[in-house]
Write an enzyme that holds these catalytic residues in place. Sequence first.
Site, PDB file in Angstrom:
ATOM      1  N   ASP A   1      36.896  -9.747  19.196  1.00  8.11           N
ATOM      2  CA  ASP A   1      36.593 -10.714  20.252  1.00  8.11           C
ATOM      3  C   ASP A   1      36.982 -12.141  19.876  1.00  8.11           C
ATOM      4  O   ASP A   1      37.189 -12.971  20.760  1.00  8.11           O
ATOM      5  CB  ASP A   1      35.107 -10.646  20.622  1.00  8.11           C
ATOM      6  CG  ASP A   1      34.792  -9.376  21.411  1.00  8.11           C
ATOM      7  OD1 ASP A   1      35.695  -8.876  22.105  1.00  8.11           O
ATOM      8  OD2 ASP A   1      33.660  -8.885  21.323  1.00  8.11           O
TER       9      ASP A   1
ATOM     10  N   TYR B   1      30.709  -8.229  28.200  1.00  9.70           N
ATOM     11  CA  TYR B   1      29.640  -8.604  27.269  1.00  9.70           C
ATOM     12  C   TYR B   1      29.446 -10.106  27.205  1.00  9.70           C
ATOM     13  O   TYR B   1      30.391 -10.866  27.362  1.00  9.70           O
ATOM     14  CB  TYR B   1      29.995  -8.119  25.858  1.00  9.70           C
ATOM     15  CG  TYR B   1      29.063  -7.039  25.353  1.00  9.70           C
ATOM     16  CD1 TYR B   1      29.236  -5.720  25.726  1.00  9.70           C
ATOM     17  CD2 TYR B   1      28.002  -7.355  24.510  1.00  9.70           C
ATOM     18  CE1 TYR B   1      28.378  -4.734  25.270  1.00  9.70           C
ATOM     19  CE2 TYR B   1      27.137  -6.366  24.045  1.00  9.70           C
ATOM     20  CZ  TYR B   1      27.343  -5.059  24.431  1.00  9.70           C
ATOM     21  OH  TYR B   1      26.490  -4.088  23.985  1.00  9.70           O
TER      22      TYR B   1
HETATM   23 CU   LIG Z   1      26.575  -3.550  22.093  1.00 14.81          CU
END
Ligand SMILES: [Cu+2]
Length: 646
Positions: free
Chosen positions: A310, A393
Amino acid sequence: MSTTEQAGRVAAPTAHPLDPLSAEEFRQVAAILRRERGVGARWRFASIELVEPGKDALRAFQPGQPIRRDAHAVCWNRDDGQAYRAVVSLTDGTVAAWEHLPGQHPNMTVDEWHECDEMLRGEPRMAEALARRGVTDLGRVLVDVWAYGAALVPERYRGLRVGWGDVWYRGSEHGNPYAHPVAGLHPIVDLNRMELLEIEDSADSGAPATPPRVMGEYLPELIPMPPRDIKPLSVSQPEGVSFTLDGTLLSWQNWQLRLGFNYREGLVLHTVGFSDSGRVRPVAHRLSFAEMVVPYRDPTTDHYRRTAFDIGEWGLGFMTTSLELGCDCLGEITYVDAVVHDSRGEPRTIKNAICIHEEDNAVLWKHVDHVYGAEVRRARRLVVSFHVTVANYEYLVYWRFYQDGNIECEVRATGIMVTTHFPDGHQPPYGTLVDERTYAPFHQHFIVARLDLDVDGPANTVYATESEALPVSEENPYGLALVVRNTPLHTESEGMQDYDWPTQRAWKVVNDGVRNGLGTSVGYKLVPTGCFPPLLDRSSVAFRRAQVIGHTLWVTPYREDERWPCGEFPNLSDHDSGLPTWTEQNRSIENTDVVLWYVFGIHHVTRPEDWPIMPVDAVSFWLKPFGFFDRNPTLDVPPTPAQCHD
Ligand SMILES: [Cu+2]
């Protein structure tokens, strides 16, 4: 970077060499590269960031002095896929260095993510594949493009800037975009030509013909229950806050630090020091997150490629989102904007990117004297935070500074888990059942914190500190004796350390050249919480690309160009060209300027309670003074309110 709220700040911000690039400076970097290197319309900028001044230059800097400004840029030509790294002098208006990077794929860009989704939703082959599954409203479809590991790229596409997509659709116009996975449908895309190479369509993969009925919604109007009752809670600081922000210099309760921000690490904390009897003593030169690795632990068709980097692939700075008063941060907030850039080199301002505020944190210390009564101090902490959204996320990052010299770094994960459907009569082995015939794959979030500590100066040594119970003996007849062994780590190979429960191992960063009033060396202790083993086969593709997760701690001697633990370009990488490569030299890490790489995070064994949106899962580690002071540094914290003192 600019402050948007006025709380506690000094009128005229003082310019400093660590100030992040301004919108105008981003424009200048792009313009200079266009002019001098022919970076044209078919090129993209992967990254532009400030060249931070070296440590010596920083120490020598005096306010008001002229400041040299240079920027690093990575860009590539979409026509031939060739990437280049440039050093651009903003002061001179020239390109000071220009380096070809053959075979390297720079980080993914936000523009590509959006353009890819847009392109694929207009692709007739995609429309056909979706129609075969009964999905005809393309306005509700989302294609989420992911980066690849080199070993998983089909042979025929090697060398291309490829991405692979997940396909999702919303149950209704405002429904959760990630509620409904389209099983077994994965477009492979050439991101440079921005065209579909092929669709992997495994409609026969065993996924059920009829999708399950799931409740994947979280908006109040879409959930099947009324909201519960709750009363307002207000935080008020009628006399204002106790911190000041002058430009990027933040001061609070003896703490002093400088805020930085870049595309990749997001918030960076520079020159963190603690004022002790009027003298600012250095604690850390620079604190940031250098990588995040998220391997999904599900080998099935829909998930076997899913290992996200990420930070290295997407960038915490690029993914930073604006914060809202009362929602993301509560109380008397000072916000700081951040500026990043798009793939054309145009600046993009993220309003309210960083939140600075104080929090009450219950009791700092207390004693009830049976004669004179109670003496109590309230604990206060300063929180510097930012939030990122990486597709499904969210990561919320909180750096907290305490009055006793502690630094806590907490990361909270929230957002929406990846889910997948399975046929009747099966039980998912690699995930947890979260809804009808739906499971969420197990996965791990490894975060690598880069901690360039300078405890009372750069000459530091890291000691492993371990507790040991001595056997019963003549001197220890009752077996109570416990000793603590401090072992200096001499070399990089010794610096590869793992958490050890039986000895309660931790690490102390010590300056052996500076003694406290008790005559012992000053130090700061890294308390290893939130760490877990990789549980990955060393020969696996995922591990080969992220060998940093094989240890809890790595220690290296400071080098300006050693910043990215999985390599500078993890996008489409084959192996980890960062920490494992540097540490092969097995350099000395004793009594020198050391950098600690701490690996922590969340071993996410998914739960039904994490669906359809995940209440935050929080994980943190601590840096605590250990002999940095020779007594409790909070004795002078005033009793507030006054009745805390009799
Ligand atoms: Cu997770």
